[in-house]
Design an enzyme around this catalytic site. Structure first.
Site, mmCIF file in Angstrom:
data_model
loop_
_atom_site.group_PDB
_atom_site.id
_atom_site.type_symbol
_atom_site.label_atom_id
_atom_site.label_comp_id
_atom_site.label_asym_id
_atom_site.label_seq_id
_atom_site.Cartn_x
_atom_site.Cartn_y
_atom_site.Cartn_z
ATOM 1 N N VAL A 110 -7.022 -23.783 -21.521
ATOM 2 C CA VAL A 110 -5.787 -23.877 -22.301
ATOM 3 C C VAL A 110 -5.730 -22.760 -23.339
ATOM 4 O O VAL A 110 -4.671 -22.177 -23.585
ATOM 5 C CB VAL A 110 -5.666 -25.260 -22.971
ATOM 6 C CG1 VAL A 110 -4.515 -25.291 -23.967
ATOM 7 C CG2 VAL A 110 -5.461 -26.341 -21.908
ATOM 8 N N GLU A 111 -6.864 -22.432 -23.927
ATOM 9 C CA GLU A 111 -6.879 -21.415 -24.983
ATOM 10 C C GLU A 111 -6.591 -20.013 -24.461
ATOM 11 O O GLU A 111 -5.737 -19.317 -25.008
ATOM 12 C CB GLU A 111 -8.231 -21.433 -25.702
ATOM 13 C CG GLU A 111 -8.444 -22.628 -26.608
ATOM 14 C CD GLU A 111 -7.509 -22.634 -27.798
ATOM 15 O OE1 GLU A 111 -7.268 -21.564 -28.387
ATOM 16 O OE2 GLU A 111 -7.007 -23.720 -28.135
ATOM 17 N N THR A 112 -7.306 -19.579 -23.440
ATOM 18 C CA THR A 112 -7.213 -18.169 -23.037
ATOM 19 C C THR A 112 -7.147 -17.944 -21.530
ATOM 20 O O THR A 112 -7.287 -16.820 -21.072
ATOM 21 C CB THR A 112 -8.418 -17.370 -23.574
ATOM 22 O OG1 THR A 112 -9.634 -17.927 -23.059
ATOM 23 C CG2 THR A 112 -8.454 -17.379 -25.092
ATOM 24 N N TYR A 133 -0.770 -30.655 -27.339
ATOM 25 C CA TYR A 133 -1.910 -29.793 -27.056
ATOM 26 C C TYR A 133 -3.076 -30.623 -26.536
ATOM 27 O O TYR A 133 -3.667 -30.318 -25.493
ATOM 28 C CB TYR A 133 -2.330 -29.029 -28.312
ATOM 29 C CG TYR A 133 -3.606 -28.238 -28.120
ATOM 30 C CD1 TYR A 133 -3.579 -26.959 -27.584
ATOM 31 C CD2 TYR A 133 -4.851 -28.796 -28.450
ATOM 32 C CE1 TYR A 133 -4.754 -26.246 -27.398
ATOM 33 C CE2 TYR A 133 -6.023 -28.085 -28.262
ATOM 34 C CZ TYR A 133 -5.971 -26.814 -27.732
ATOM 35 O OH TYR A 133 -7.139 -26.113 -27.525
#
Length: 344
Positions: free
Chosen positions: A127-129, A322
């Protein structure tokens, strides 16, 4: 982790690639009193050399683009049925599956050491990168200085992060100009702010350095360390689906969230769990839990009982959507762990 809004994130990759600091945008930070105060703190409290700090700050540049991105207009919240495909769609599942299989030993070691399941660790990174695809190309020291000294709304926070970056650079025997990341200063595959990097990042491959860009073991171990350090409960659920609660409970929702209460209170009020994972155990009856709603494309809502581990995930990004997207990707990745890899 400081995360951009969905609207900002969409423009971030392009902005980072084409970022140019013009002479007008480049501002000398050497002679400003607030900069002098920070340097004095670093000298007095952490033993920095004053001349070296002067040389460093002479090279730091103000980035107008960073302020513009931080001040982008706040848009209406994205509906869940649009939000989650953006955050866990595309090739994230495929890339996550490959990353899990390629680094299975590190995932198993991290899960054992910190109690955080492998699929949750992998989902955070996805999800982050997108497993390192989008880590940001801003020079972090420039971004943080800009926000520390020319963004009053959050100046104290970014001033602290700038201090942590300078300390981190010294601890790692690097130049502060070596670090690149997002426009808000988040770095590496896990998108750690400098303070989180210093507090939670770990040398999980035992090579005497911590590298959140190139060491899968360090990346995996550091995400697990962060979640554990923020209160991850080993063996307990993240979120479980429930039937539509009573009108009285629905009336308590605010922005898709109902207040946290003891688990026994929600169960006594008729909240009914409709599916339960076999590999997790419900916490004690007096454990504080919450309820969230997520809107479907057909206009109806789905409801979830959320546990302490859900709130731990929100320490990355304080958003119910999120945390829900992390769990959605984690749930999909969990299947990878039980299936043999396909023969090539």
């Amino acid at each position: 982790m400081l995360r951009p809004s969905s609207a900002i994130a969409a423009a971030l990759a392009l902005a980072a690639q084409c970022l140019v600091v013009s002479p007008a945008a480049a501002q000398d930070f050497r002679d400003r009193p607030e900069v002098a105060a920070l340097k004095a703190e670093l000298v007095a409290e952490h033993g920095f050399d004053a001349a070296s700090l002067d040389a460093t700050f002479a090279k730091i540049r103000r980035l107008d683009r960073v302020v513009a991105l931080m001040d982008a207009p706040i848009r209406a919240p994205t509906p869940w049925h649009i939000y989650w495909p953006r955050h866990i769609g595309g090739d994230r599942l495929q890339r996550g599956s490959e990353f899990l299989r390629a680094n299975r030993a590190s995932f198993e070691s991290a899960a054992h050491a910190y109690g955080v399941p492998e699929h949750v660790i992998a989902a955070i990174i996805g999800v982050e990168t997108v497993y390192g695809r989008i880590t940001g190309n801003f020079r972090v020291v420039d971004a943080l200085a800009t926000l520390a000294f020319d963004y009053p709304r959050r100046a104290d926070f970014f001033r602290g992060e700038l201090k942590d970056l300078l300390l981190l650079a010294r601890e790692q025997n690097k130049s502060p100009f070596d670090f690149t990341g997002s426009f808000a200063g988040a770095m590496g595959w896990p998108q750690f702010m400098p303070g989180s990097y210093r507090r939670w990042a770990v040398d999980f491959d035992n090579d005497q350095k911590i590298d959140l860009w190139n060491s899968p073991a360090d990346i995996i171990g550091s995400v697990a360390s962060f979640l554990s350090g923020h209160g991850w409960q080993r063996g307990e659920p993240v979120m479980l689906p429930v039937a539509k609660p009573s009108a009285e409970i629905i009336a308590t929702f605010d922005g898709g969230l109902a207040p946290r209460k003891p688990l026994k209170d929600y169960l006594a009020a008729g909240v009914r769990i409709t599916a339960k994972d076999s590999d997790v155990t419900l916490p004690a009856d007096d454990a504080q839990v919450g309820l969230i709603s997520l809107d479907r494309a057909d206009g109806s809502d789905e409801y979830w009982l959320v546990f302490e581990n859900f709130y731990v995930i929100t320490r990355y990004n304080r958003s119910r959507m999120y945390a829900s997207s992390v769990w959605s990707l984690a749930y999909a990745l969990r299947g990878v762990l039980t299936k043999p890899a396909k023969a090539s």
